[in-house]
Design a protein around this motif. Structure first.
Motif, PDB file in Angstrom:
ATOM      1  N   THR A  81      -8.448   4.891 -19.933  1.00  0.00           N
ATOM      2  CA  THR A  81      -8.639   4.784 -18.499  1.00  0.00           C
ATOM      3  C   THR A  81      -9.473   5.939 -17.965  1.00  0.00           C
ATOM      4  OG1 THR A  81      -7.468   4.704 -16.357  1.00  0.00           O
ATOM      5  CG2 THR A  81      -6.448   5.981 -18.116  1.00  0.00           C
ATOM      6  N   ASP A 114      -5.974   0.087 -14.851  1.00  0.00           N
ATOM      7  CA  ASP A 114      -5.969  -0.519 -13.510  1.00  0.00           C
ATOM      8  C   ASP A 114      -6.884  -1.737 -13.457  1.00  0.00           C
ATOM      9  OD1 ASP A 114      -4.267   1.519 -12.320  1.00  0.00           O
ATOM     10  OD2 ASP A 114      -5.946   2.850 -12.712  1.00  0.00           O
ATOM     11  N   ALA A 122       2.891   1.625  -9.186  1.00  0.00           N
ATOM     12  CA  ALA A 122       2.264   0.699 -10.132  1.00  0.00           C
ATOM     13  C   ALA A 122       2.926  -0.677 -10.102  1.00  0.00           C
ATOM     14  CB  ALA A 122       2.336   1.277 -11.541  1.00  0.00           C
ATOM     15  N   THR A 154       2.478   6.163 -15.850  1.00  0.00           N
ATOM     16  CA  THR A 154       2.540   4.739 -15.518  1.00  0.00           C
ATOM     17  C   THR A 154       3.192   3.944 -16.635  1.00  0.00           C
ATOM     18  OG1 THR A 154       0.589   4.873 -14.093  1.00  0.00           O
ATOM     19  CG2 THR A 154       1.168   2.706 -14.955  1.00  0.00           C
ATOM     20  N   THR A 192      -1.770  -1.624  -6.141  1.00  0.00           N
ATOM     21  CA  THR A 192      -1.349  -0.289  -6.565  1.00  0.00           C
ATOM     22  C   THR A 192      -2.133   0.809  -5.855  1.00  0.00           C
ATOM     23  OG1 THR A 192      -0.700  -1.112  -8.755  1.00  0.00           O
ATOM     24  CG2 THR A 192      -1.122   1.265  -8.546  1.00  0.00           C
ATOM     25  N   TRP A 193      -3.465   0.635  -5.671  1.00  0.00           N
ATOM     26  CA  TRP A 193      -4.309   1.763  -5.340  1.00  0.00           C
ATOM     27  C   TRP A 193      -4.824   1.835  -3.917  1.00  0.00           C
ATOM     28  CZ3 TRP A 193      -4.396   6.009  -7.935  1.00  0.00           C
ATOM     29  CH2 TRP A 193      -3.964   5.980  -9.272  1.00  0.00           C
ATOM     30  N   GLY A 228       0.396   6.928  -8.409  1.00  0.00           N
ATOM     31  CA  GLY A 228      -0.025   5.756  -9.170  1.00  0.00           C
ATOM     32  C   GLY A 228       1.088   5.206 -10.033  1.00  0.00           C
ATOM     33  N   PHE A 246      -4.759  -3.786  -9.430  1.00  0.00           N
ATOM     34  CA  PHE A 246      -5.549  -2.689  -8.876  1.00  0.00           C
ATOM     35  C   PHE A 246      -5.345  -2.533  -7.379  1.00  0.00           C
ATOM     36  CE2 PHE A 246      -8.972  -0.121  -7.470  1.00  0.00           C
ATOM     37  CZ  PHE A 246      -9.366   0.640  -8.549  1.00  0.00           C
TER      38      PHE A 246
END
Length: 233
Positions: free
Chosen positions: A126, A11, A102, A136, A20-21, A98, A17
């Protein structure tokens, strides 16, 4: 120095980042806050989300930590017997969401294909879960380029400890000095240094800043897109 293997953070390095999050983190924060919007915002701030910039702060718990770290931060009073189950739920939820949400960083998939074509052994390192990393890679259609995906739960000690580099070397037969670690936060570079990796490469495509990363990096690149040319040079 001959680099033969590359470990990539996920990420902020391969995946956008914030795009996606943010929604995933916000949903988990609302759950932890019992649906209280203000409390959820406070939890997001505590975990590292800057509402003024609408970005995650460098090296924050959300940017650099594990799901276990987030659970410990948001549920400090939970009984130990319940903590394990909650971490497992976070792992499952973030792995599925995630992967589904993604968003690859622009140009990164082509860069990975170029590196794979040059024969580099590649893996993901990660502090997400191993299942999250694997799913992912599958969703992005690039899992065939990677020999492994290491989450925080794949090794005894996650980043910034050297365990993931050592596991990658055990798998591939490479020496640490033949491995480049590429990431967007200081813990990526700290892991590279602790393991004696040949290169510690910082990218500015995630939450880290040049000011924080440059002192620990052998090179600072805008993104993984610049990596093939850098290694060729």
């Amino acid at each position: 120095m001959t680099i033969k293997g590359i470990l990539f953070d996920k990420d902020g390095t391969l995946v956008d980042f914030n795009r996606t999050w943010h929604a995933i983190g916000d949903q988990l924060a609302l759950e932890a806050a019992g649906g209280d919007r203000d409390k959820a915002d406070n939890l997001m701030d505590l975990a590292g989300y800057d509402f003024s910039t609408r970005r995650f702060r460098p090296d924050s718990v959300f940017a650099a930590g594990t799901n276990a770290d987030i659970v410990a931060l948001w549920y400090p009073d939970i009984a130990p017997r319940l903590r394990k189950g909650l971490v497992e739920r976070f792992d499952s939820f973030t792995a599925n969401e995630g992967a589904l949400r993604a968003v690859p960083l622009e140009g990164v998939l082509d860069a990975l294909a170029a590196l794979h074509g040059k024969g580099y052994r590649m893996a993901v390192a990660t502090n997400d879960s191993t299942a999250g990393a694997s799913q992912t890679l599958l969703m992005l259609g690039i899992s065939h380029m990677f020999v492994a995906a290491y989450g925080y739960d794949a090794v005894a000690r996650p980043k910034p400890a050297p365990d993931t580099v050592q596991a990658f070397c055990d798998l591939t037969g490479l020496k640490p000095r033949e491995v480049a670690m590429v990431g967007d936060n200081r813990h990526d570079l700290e892991m590279a240094r602790a393991a004696g990796a040949g290169l510690a490469v910082a990218v500015l495509s995630g939450t880290g800043t040049r000011e924080r990363l440059e002192p620990m990096a052998d090179a600072v690149l805008n993104s993984v897109v610049d990596l093939p040319a850098y290694l060729a040079g």
